[in-house]
Design a protein around this motif. Structure first.
Motif, short mmCIF file in Angstrom:
data_model
loop_
_atom_site.label_atom_id
_atom_site.label_comp_id
_atom_site.label_asym_id
_atom_site.label_seq_id
_atom_site.Cartn_x
_atom_site.Cartn_y
_atom_site.Cartn_z
N ARG A 1 -69.11 -20.07 65.06
CA ARG A 1 -70.28 -20.71 64.48
C ARG A 1 -70.22 -22.20 64.82
O ARG A 1 -69.18 -22.71 65.19
CB ARG A 1 -70.34 -20.50 62.96
CG ARG A 1 -70.53 -19.05 62.53
CD ARG A 1 -71.87 -18.49 62.98
NE ARG A 1 -72.09 -17.14 62.51
CZ ARG A 1 -71.75 -16.04 63.19
NH1 ARG A 1 -71.13 -16.14 64.37
NH2 ARG A 1 -72.01 -14.85 62.70
N HIS A 2 -71.35 -22.89 64.66
CA HIS A 2 -71.36 -24.32 65.00
C HIS A 2 -70.30 -25.10 64.22
O HIS A 2 -69.64 -25.99 64.75
CB HIS A 2 -72.73 -24.93 64.72
CG HIS A 2 -73.85 -24.32 65.52
ND1 HIS A 2 -73.77 -24.11 66.88
CD2 HIS A 2 -75.08 -23.89 65.13
CE1 HIS A 2 -74.90 -23.58 67.31
NE2 HIS A 2 -75.70 -23.42 66.27
N ASN A 3 -70.17 -24.79 62.95
CA ASN A 3 -69.22 -25.45 62.07
C ASN A 3 -67.80 -24.98 62.41
O ASN A 3 -67.47 -23.81 62.28
CB ASN A 3 -69.59 -25.10 60.62
CG ASN A 3 -68.61 -25.62 59.60
OD1 ASN A 3 -67.60 -26.26 59.94
ND2 ASN A 3 -68.87 -25.33 58.34
N ALA A 4 -66.95 -25.90 62.83
CA ALA A 4 -65.60 -25.53 63.28
C ALA A 4 -64.71 -25.02 62.16
O ALA A 4 -63.68 -24.40 62.43
CB ALA A 4 -64.94 -26.72 63.98
N PHE A 5 -65.07 -25.27 60.90
CA PHE A 5 -64.29 -24.77 59.78
C PHE A 5 -64.61 -23.31 59.47
O PHE A 5 -63.76 -22.58 58.96
CB PHE A 5 -64.56 -25.59 58.51
CG PHE A 5 -63.90 -26.94 58.48
CD1 PHE A 5 -62.59 -27.08 58.07
CD2 PHE A 5 -64.60 -28.07 58.87
CE1 PHE A 5 -61.97 -28.32 58.04
CE2 PHE A 5 -64.00 -29.32 58.84
CZ PHE A 5 -62.69 -29.44 58.42
N LEU A 6 -65.83 -22.89 59.77
CA LEU A 6 -66.29 -21.57 59.34
C LEU A 6 -65.65 -20.47 60.17
O LEU A 6 -65.69 -20.48 61.40
CB LEU A 6 -67.82 -21.51 59.47
CG LEU A 6 -68.53 -20.34 58.79
CD1 LEU A 6 -68.27 -20.36 57.28
CD2 LEU A 6 -70.02 -20.39 59.07
N ARG A 7 -65.03 -19.51 59.49
CA ARG A 7 -64.38 -18.36 60.13
C ARG A 7 -63.26 -18.77 61.09
O ARG A 7 -63.01 -18.12 62.11
CB ARG A 7 -65.41 -17.48 60.84
CG ARG A 7 -66.53 -17.00 59.93
CD ARG A 7 -67.41 -15.98 60.59
NE ARG A 7 -68.59 -15.73 59.77
CZ ARG A 7 -69.53 -14.84 60.08
NH1 ARG A 7 -69.43 -14.13 61.20
NH2 ARG A 7 -70.57 -14.68 59.29
N SER A 8 -62.64 -19.90 60.80
CA SER A 8 -61.46 -20.33 61.57
C SER A 8 -60.40 -20.78 60.57
O SER A 8 -60.67 -20.88 59.36
CB SER A 8 -61.81 -21.47 62.53
OG SER A 8 -61.79 -22.72 61.87
N HIS A 9 -59.21 -21.10 61.07
CA HIS A 9 -58.18 -21.59 60.16
C HIS A 9 -57.99 -23.10 60.30
O HIS A 9 -56.91 -23.63 60.05
CB HIS A 9 -56.85 -20.85 60.38
CG HIS A 9 -56.23 -21.03 61.73
ND1 HIS A 9 -56.59 -20.29 62.83
CD2 HIS A 9 -55.25 -21.87 62.14
CE1 HIS A 9 -55.86 -20.67 63.87
NE2 HIS A 9 -55.05 -21.63 63.48
N LEU A 10 -59.06 -23.81 60.66
CA LEU A 10 -58.96 -25.27 60.79
C LEU A 10 -58.54 -25.91 59.48
O LEU A 10 -57.66 -26.78 59.46
CB LEU A 10 -60.30 -25.85 61.26
CG LEU A 10 -60.40 -27.38 61.34
CD1 LEU A 10 -59.33 -27.95 62.27
CD2 LEU A 10 -61.79 -27.81 61.80
N HIS B 1 -53.64 -27.66 69.62
CA HIS B 1 -54.14 -26.43 69.01
C HIS B 1 -55.52 -26.09 69.56
O HIS B 1 -56.37 -26.97 69.68
CB HIS B 1 -54.23 -26.60 67.49
CG HIS B 1 -52.95 -27.04 66.84
ND1 HIS B 1 -51.99 -26.16 66.40
CD2 HIS B 1 -52.48 -28.29 66.60
CE1 HIS B 1 -50.98 -26.84 65.89
NE2 HIS B 1 -51.24 -28.14 66.00
N VAL B 2 -55.74 -24.83 69.85
CA VAL B 2 -57.06 -24.35 70.30
C VAL B 2 -57.51 -23.27 69.33
O VAL B 2 -56.84 -22.24 69.17
CB VAL B 2 -57.01 -23.79 71.74
CG1 VAL B 2 -58.40 -23.33 72.16
CG2 VAL B 2 -56.48 -24.84 72.71
N LEU B 3 -58.63 -23.51 68.66
CA LEU B 3 -59.16 -22.58 67.68
C LEU B 3 -60.46 -21.97 68.19
O LEU B 3 -61.34 -22.69 68.67
CB LEU B 3 -59.44 -23.29 66.35
CG LEU B 3 -58.28 -24.02 65.68
CD1 LEU B 3 -58.74 -24.58 64.34
CD2 LEU B 3 -57.09 -23.09 65.49
#
Length: 218
Positions: free
Chosen positions: A125-134, A119-121
């Protein structure tokens, strides 16, 4: 502010690890691997062919190979190129416009090129959870442990680990599979990470994953 020129420094070893405050054990049936921002733009700031980038890429490759063997989800976070000002927001004030469209800076470094099924998200932002569907991806896979590697330790790696912890996902930060602007910042990041998760080294984590598999077979 542009990325700094990073001098060579030795990767930390087991003797340099801060003490983690939890006793979580890694379980390949619960864990996913996150490879954070291992793009040419960011990795290119390190001196090529020297520590820490040599060990960084080698150790991430070893983790990724075993994760695939064990059926663990492998996730790459990557900053998109050519972000418009409205998307980049305050990050532009601190770090400038980011990766340009016309370069190959957005590509994951060649030894770690994502494969089919991984998966490539996009992370803005620095935080990989923020504004992504991680977070949604991990929940859909039934994963509540996250192995975190990549760059930079005191920025994206640390912030992602903290957010994982806040969302009841156990973070495992791999001390010799992350790198930073300097040895001092690398060490500082590991100390903070140990307050919200497990800090480990690659060979120990690989052994723990394999041991857990063998115990399940027995």
């Amino acid at each position: 502010m542009a990325l700094p020129v990073i001098d060579s420094y030795p990767m930390p070893d087991r003797s340099a690890l801060p003490r983690s405050h939890v006793s979580w054990r890694i379980d390949p049936a619960r864990a996913a691997l996150l490879v954070h921002d291992m793009q040419n733009h960011f990795v290119g700031a390190f001196p090529a062919g020297r520590s820490p980038v040599v060990e960084l890429v080698e150790n991430i490759a070893a983790l990724r190979a075993l994760a695939g063997t064990l059926g663990m989800p492998v996730v790459f976070s990557a900053e998109p190129a050519g972000q418009p000002p409205g998307q980049r927001g305050l990050v532009a004030d601190m770090w400038g416009p980011g990766i340009r469209d016309e370069s190959d800076g957005a590509a994951i470094v060649a030894p770690l090129t994502p494969r089919s099924g991984e998966h490539v998200l996009a992370n803005v932002r620095h935080n990989a959870f923020l504004r992504s569907h991680l977070g949604r991806l991990l929940r859909s896979k039934g994963r509540d442990q996250l192995i975190i590697c990549g760059v930079y330790a005191h920025l994206g790696v640390l912030l992602t680990a903290a957010d994982a912890f806040m969302n009841d996902i156990q973070p495992f930060v791999v001390a010799d599979a992350v790198a930073d602007f300097s040895a001092e910042e690398h060490t500082l990041a590991l100390r903070w990470a140990a307050r919200s998760g497990v800090v480990c080294v690659t060979d120990g984590l690989l052994r723990a994953l394999l041991l857990h598999r063998e115990q399940k077979k027995a």
